[in-house]
Each structure stands twice: as structure tokens, then as C-alpha cells.
Design a protein around this motif. Structure first.
Motif, PDB file in Angstrom:
ATOM      1  N   PRO A 127       6.191  12.983  -0.988  1.00 21.50           N
ATOM      2  CA  PRO A 127       6.443  11.974   0.046  1.00 21.50           C
ATOM      3  C   PRO A 127       5.219  11.084   0.263  1.00 21.50           C
ATOM      4  O   PRO A 127       4.092  11.568   0.333  1.00 21.50           O
ATOM      5  N   LYS A 128       5.462   9.809   0.331  1.00 21.55           N
ATOM      6  CA  LYS A 128       4.404   8.816   0.580  1.00 21.55           C
ATOM      7  C   LYS A 128       4.953   7.802   1.578  1.00 21.55           C
ATOM      8  O   LYS A 128       6.164   7.737   1.816  1.00 21.55           O
ATOM      9  N   VAL A 129       4.077   6.985   2.119  1.00 21.37           N
ATOM     10  CA  VAL A 129       4.496   5.882   2.971  1.00 21.37           C
ATOM     11  C   VAL A 129       4.138   4.592   2.259  1.00 21.37           C
ATOM     12  O   VAL A 129       3.039   4.461   1.698  1.00 21.37           O
ATOM     13  N   MET A 143       9.340   8.339  -1.962  1.00 22.97           N
ATOM     14  CA  MET A 143       8.885   9.465  -2.778  1.00 22.97           C
ATOM     15  C   MET A 143       8.246   8.870  -4.022  1.00 22.97           C
ATOM     16  O   MET A 143       8.719   7.852  -4.529  1.00 22.97           O
ATOM     17  N   GLY A 144       7.200   9.477  -4.505  1.00 19.47           N
ATOM     18  CA  GLY A 144       6.576   8.906  -5.692  1.00 19.47           C
ATOM     19  C   GLY A 144       5.655   9.879  -6.384  1.00 19.47           C
ATOM     20  O   GLY A 144       5.436  11.002  -5.928  1.00 19.47           O
ATOM     21  N   CYS A 145       5.128   9.426  -7.518  1.00 27.20           N
ATOM     22  CA  CYS A 145       4.083  10.187  -8.201  1.00 27.20           C
ATOM     23  C   CYS A 145       3.171   9.207  -8.911  1.00 27.20           C
ATOM     24  O   CYS A 145       3.545   8.062  -9.178  1.00 27.20           O
ATOM     25  N   GLY A 146       1.976   9.662  -9.183  1.00 23.19           N
ATOM     26  CA  GLY A 146       1.019   8.867  -9.938  1.00 23.19           C
ATOM     27  C   GLY A 146       0.742   9.541 -11.266  1.00 23.19           C
ATOM     28  O   GLY A 146       1.637  10.156 -11.847  1.00 23.19           O
ATOM     29  N   THR A 147      -0.507   9.464 -11.703  1.00 24.47           N
ATOM     30  CA  THR A 147      -0.823   9.953 -13.050  1.00 24.47           C
ATOM     31  C   THR A 147      -0.686  11.466 -13.185  1.00 24.47           C
ATOM     32  O   THR A 147      -0.469  11.970 -14.279  1.00 24.47           O
ATOM     33  N   GLN A 148      -0.799  12.198 -12.057  1.00 24.49           N
ATOM     34  CA  GLN A 148      -0.666  13.667 -12.161  1.00 24.49           C
ATOM     35  C   GLN A 148       0.803  14.100 -12.149  1.00 24.49           C
ATOM     36  O   GLN A 148       1.102  15.290 -12.161  1.00 24.49           O
ATOM     37  N   LYS A 149       1.695  13.138 -12.062  1.00 21.83           N
ATOM     38  CA  LYS A 149       3.145  13.415 -12.054  1.00 21.83           C
ATOM     39  C   LYS A 149       3.538  14.351 -10.919  1.00 21.83           C
ATOM     40  O   LYS A 149       4.467  15.148 -11.034  1.00 21.83           O
ATOM     41  N   LEU A 151       0.853  -1.191   0.000  1.00 21.26           N
ATOM     42  CA  LEU A 151       0.000   0.000   0.000  1.00 21.26           C
ATOM     43  C   LEU A 151       0.878   1.226   0.000  1.00 21.26           C
ATOM     44  O   LEU A 151       1.808   1.337   0.815  1.00 21.26           O
ATOM     45  N   ILE A 152       0.630   2.126  -0.935  1.00 22.65           N
ATOM     46  CA  ILE A 152       1.366   3.393  -0.970  1.00 22.65           C
ATOM     47  C   ILE A 152       0.340   4.476  -0.662  1.00 22.65           C
ATOM     48  O   ILE A 152      -0.632   4.646  -1.406  1.00 22.65           O
ATOM     49  N   ILE A 153       0.535   5.140   0.465  1.00 24.59           N
ATOM     50  CA  ILE A 153      -0.512   6.033   0.986  1.00 24.59           C
ATOM     51  C   ILE A 153       0.062   7.373   1.407  1.00 24.59           C
ATOM     52  O   ILE A 153       1.275   7.556   1.485  1.00 24.59           O
ATOM     53  N   HIS A 156      -9.532  12.835  -2.820  1.00 24.41           N
ATOM     54  CA  HIS A 156      -8.689  13.728  -3.628  1.00 24.41           C
ATOM     55  C   HIS A 156      -7.589  12.928  -4.312  1.00 24.41           C
ATOM     56  O   HIS A 156      -7.191  11.861  -3.819  1.00 24.41           O
ATOM     57  N   VAL A 157      -7.071  13.475  -5.405  1.00 23.56           N
ATOM     58  CA  VAL A 157      -5.979  12.780  -6.090  1.00 23.56           C
ATOM     59  C   VAL A 157      -4.817  12.608  -5.120  1.00 23.56           C
ATOM     60  O   VAL A 157      -4.613  13.433  -4.221  1.00 23.56           O
ATOM     61  N   GLY A 158      -4.094  11.505  -5.311  1.00 27.37           N
ATOM     62  CA  GLY A 158      -2.940  11.253  -4.445  1.00 27.37           C
ATOM     63  C   GLY A 158      -3.261  10.375  -3.245  1.00 27.37           C
ATOM     64  O   GLY A 158      -2.412  10.201  -2.360  1.00 27.37           O
ATOM     65  N   ASP A 159      -4.476   9.824  -3.188  1.00 27.14           N
ATOM     66  CA  ASP A 159      -4.828   8.953  -2.062  1.00 27.14           C
ATOM     67  C   ASP A 159      -3.964   7.700  -2.009  1.00 27.14           C
ATOM     68  O   ASP A 159      -3.827   7.098  -0.949  1.00 27.14           O
ATOM     69  N   GLY A 160      -3.427   7.303  -3.144  1.00 31.73           N
ATOM     70  CA  GLY A 160      -2.502   6.169  -3.119  1.00 31.73           C
ATOM     71  C   GLY A 160      -3.000   4.971  -3.899  1.00 31.73           C
ATOM     72  O   GLY A 160      -4.001   5.039  -4.609  1.00 31.73           O
ATOM     73  N   LYS A 161      -2.292   3.883  -3.741  1.00 25.61           N
ATOM     74  CA  LYS A 161      -2.566   2.702  -4.543  1.00 25.61           C
ATOM     75  C   LYS A 161      -2.272   1.445  -3.757  1.00 25.61           C
ATOM     76  O   LYS A 161      -1.472   1.456  -2.810  1.00 25.61           O
ATOM     77  N   ILE A 162      -2.930   0.372  -4.168  1.00 26.18           N
ATOM     78  CA  ILE A 162      -2.705  -0.937  -3.547  1.00 26.18           C
ATOM     79  C   ILE A 162      -2.246  -1.882  -4.650  1.00 26.18           C
ATOM     80  O   ILE A 162      -2.889  -1.964  -5.703  1.00 26.18           O
ATOM     81  N   PHE A 163      -1.149  -2.572  -4.399  1.00 25.38           N
ATOM     82  CA  PHE A 163      -0.685  -3.625  -5.319  1.00 25.38           C
ATOM     83  C   PHE A 163      -0.663  -4.937  -4.538  1.00 25.38           C
ATOM     84  O   PHE A 163      -0.328  -4.946  -3.348  1.00 25.38           O
ATOM     85  N   ILE A 164      -1.004  -6.022  -5.221  1.00 26.52           N
ATOM     86  CA  ILE A 164      -1.073  -7.316  -4.536  1.00 26.52           C
ATOM     87  C   ILE A 164      -0.297  -8.346  -5.342  1.00 26.52           C
ATOM     88  O   ILE A 164      -0.428  -8.408  -6.564  1.00 26.52           O
TER      89      ILE A 164
HETATM   90  N1  LIG Z   1       1.852   2.644 -11.520  1.00 22.35           N
HETATM   91  C1  LIG Z   1       2.511   2.872 -10.380  1.00 22.35           C
HETATM   92  N2  LIG Z   1       3.633   2.181 -10.123  1.00 22.35           N
HETATM   93  C2  LIG Z   1       4.312   2.384  -8.973  1.00 22.35           C
HETATM   94  N3  LIG Z   1       3.931   3.231  -8.017  1.00 22.35           N
HETATM   95  C3  LIG Z   1       2.812   3.926  -8.228  1.00 22.35           C
HETATM   96  C4  LIG Z   1       2.035   3.788  -9.416  1.00 22.35           C
HETATM   97  N4  LIG Z   1       0.976   4.610  -9.333  1.00 22.35           N
HETATM   98  C5  LIG Z   1       1.074   5.218  -8.148  1.00 22.35           C
HETATM   99  N5  LIG Z   1       2.179   4.817  -7.494  1.00 22.35           N
HETATM  100  C6  LIG Z   1       2.623   5.254  -6.173  1.00 22.35           C
HETATM  101  O1  LIG Z   1       1.466   5.626  -5.429  1.00 22.35           O
HETATM  102  C7  LIG Z   1       1.566   6.979  -5.018  1.00 22.35           C
HETATM  103  C8  LIG Z   1       0.196   7.606  -5.042  1.00 22.35           C
HETATM  104  O2  LIG Z   1      -0.288   7.548  -6.364  1.00 22.35           O
HETATM  105  P1  LIG Z   1      -1.637   8.311  -6.717  1.00 22.35           P
HETATM  106  O3  LIG Z   1      -2.629   8.080  -5.640  1.00 22.35           O
HETATM  107  O4  LIG Z   1      -1.333   9.729  -7.074  1.00 22.35           O
HETATM  108  O5  LIG Z   1      -2.062   7.478  -8.030  1.00 22.35           O
HETATM  109  P2  LIG Z   1      -2.923   7.986  -9.258  1.00 22.35           P
HETATM  110  O6  LIG Z   1      -2.985   6.870 -10.233  1.00 22.35           O
HETATM  111  O7  LIG Z   1      -2.381   9.286  -9.749  1.00 22.35           O
HETATM  112  O8  LIG Z   1      -4.372   8.157  -8.627  1.00 22.35           O
HETATM  113  P3  LIG Z   1      -5.158   9.548  -8.341  1.00 22.35           P
HETATM  114  O9  LIG Z   1      -5.684   9.989  -9.671  1.00 22.35           O
HETATM  115  O10 LIG Z   1      -6.212   9.192  -7.359  1.00 22.35           O
HETATM  116  O11 LIG Z   1      -4.144  10.516  -7.770  1.00 22.35           O
HETATM  117  C9  LIG Z   1       2.572   7.602  -5.945  1.00 22.35           C
HETATM  118  O12 LIG Z   1       3.217   8.708  -5.337  1.00 22.35           O
HETATM  119  C10 LIG Z   1       3.538   6.452  -6.198  1.00 22.35           C
HETATM  120  O13 LIG Z   1       4.439   6.355  -5.113  1.00 22.35           O
END
Ligand SMILES: Nc1ncnc2c1ncn2[C@@H]1O[C@H](COP(=O)(O)OP(=O)(O)OP(=O)(O)O)[C@@H](O)[C@H]1O
Ligand SMILES: [Mg+2]
Length: 115
Positions: free
Chosen positions: A60-62, A34-40, A6-8, A88-96
């Protein structure tokens, strides 16, 4: 067994720890990343500077890793969606992913008994 990654948002770590504790998870590993999602990594109103083309911005994320019995996975996902989401955007993601084996080094127990 499954590993849930979980990245939150850092401020949601305490609520996530409570969820995992309620589910009697045997352990967890937590890192600050540190990370980013679709909004870079753009944050509304903060780094949307007019006429300035920003490159990828890392926020910054955990990252929480927890290995659990298969039967616990769906309820953890539901609880995380309910309690960790802000909407809101940036809530994070779950990978399994699947975990083939677990071994408690102290005792030699294997599989779910080692969790
Ligand atoms: N495809 C990915 N691969 C690896 N890490 C990811 C991926 N997508 C997101 N992350 C990690 O999860 C964090 C949170 O991502 P985020 O919630 O912004 O995803 P998102 O797809 O942009 O969804 P949202 O539109 O809700 O913001 C990122 O900062 C990154 O660390
Ligand atoms: Mg995002």
C-alpha cells in the motif's frame, strides 16, 4: 505549470501535506494505491521465505498529485527528500510532467491564476 506526482509511504502523508501547505499549493488530489518498485514488493525478513519463489508483491502506498507553478518544483523536491525519506527501500518516487492548461470551472480563470 508542472504536475508533481508523489508516491509515498502512507505514514508520510501528514508531513507531505504540511510541506505542500507551506508552499501555498492551491490544491492536491490524494489516492490510496498499491504498488511496487525495484524490489518487487519484497520486505526484508517478511516475505523472503526460504526456498519459496514469491511473485510480485504489491504494497500500500499513497499517491499525491499536485499542480504547481514551475518555480515551486525544486523546493518541493528538496523538502520531500529532507522530510519524507527514511533511508530505507520503499520511500517512494516523484514523477513530474508538464501541464498545458488549468481552468477554474467556477470562474473561468486560466493558467497559474486557476491553481
Ligand atoms: N517505475 C515506476 N513506475 C510507476 N510507479 C513506480 C515506479 N517505481 C516506483 N513506483 C511506485 O512507487 C512506489 C515506491 O517505489 P519504491 O520507493 O520502492 O521505488 P524503488 O525504485 O524500488 O526505490 P527503493 O530502492 O528506494 O525502494 C511503488 O510501490 C510504486 O507504487
Ligand atoms: Mg523499492
Amino acid at each position: 505549470m508542472k504536475e508533481i506526482i508523489l508516491i509515498i509511504r502512507p505514514e508520510k502523508l501528514e508531513v507531505l501535506k504540511s510541506i505542500l501547505d507551506e508552499k501555498n499549493c492551491g490544491g492536491m488530489t490524494i489516492s490510496t494505491v498499491m504498488g511496487c518498485g525495484t524490489q518487487k514488493g519484497t520486505v526484508e525478513g517478511v516475505n523472503e521465505i526460504k526456498g519459496f519463489k514469491t511473485t510480485i508483491n504489491l504494497l500500500p502506498k499513497v499517491r499525491v498529485e499536485v499542480v504547481v507553478e514551475d518555480s515551486k518544483v525544486e523546493q518541493i523536491i528538496l523538502d520531500v527528500r529532507e522530510k519524507v525519506a527514511t533511508g530505507h527501500v520503499g520511500d517512494g518516487k516523484i514523477f513530474i510532467r508538464n501541464i498545458e492548461e488549468a481552468i477554474r470551472i467556477r470562474t473561468g480563470e486560466r493558467g497559474e491564476k486557476a491553481l
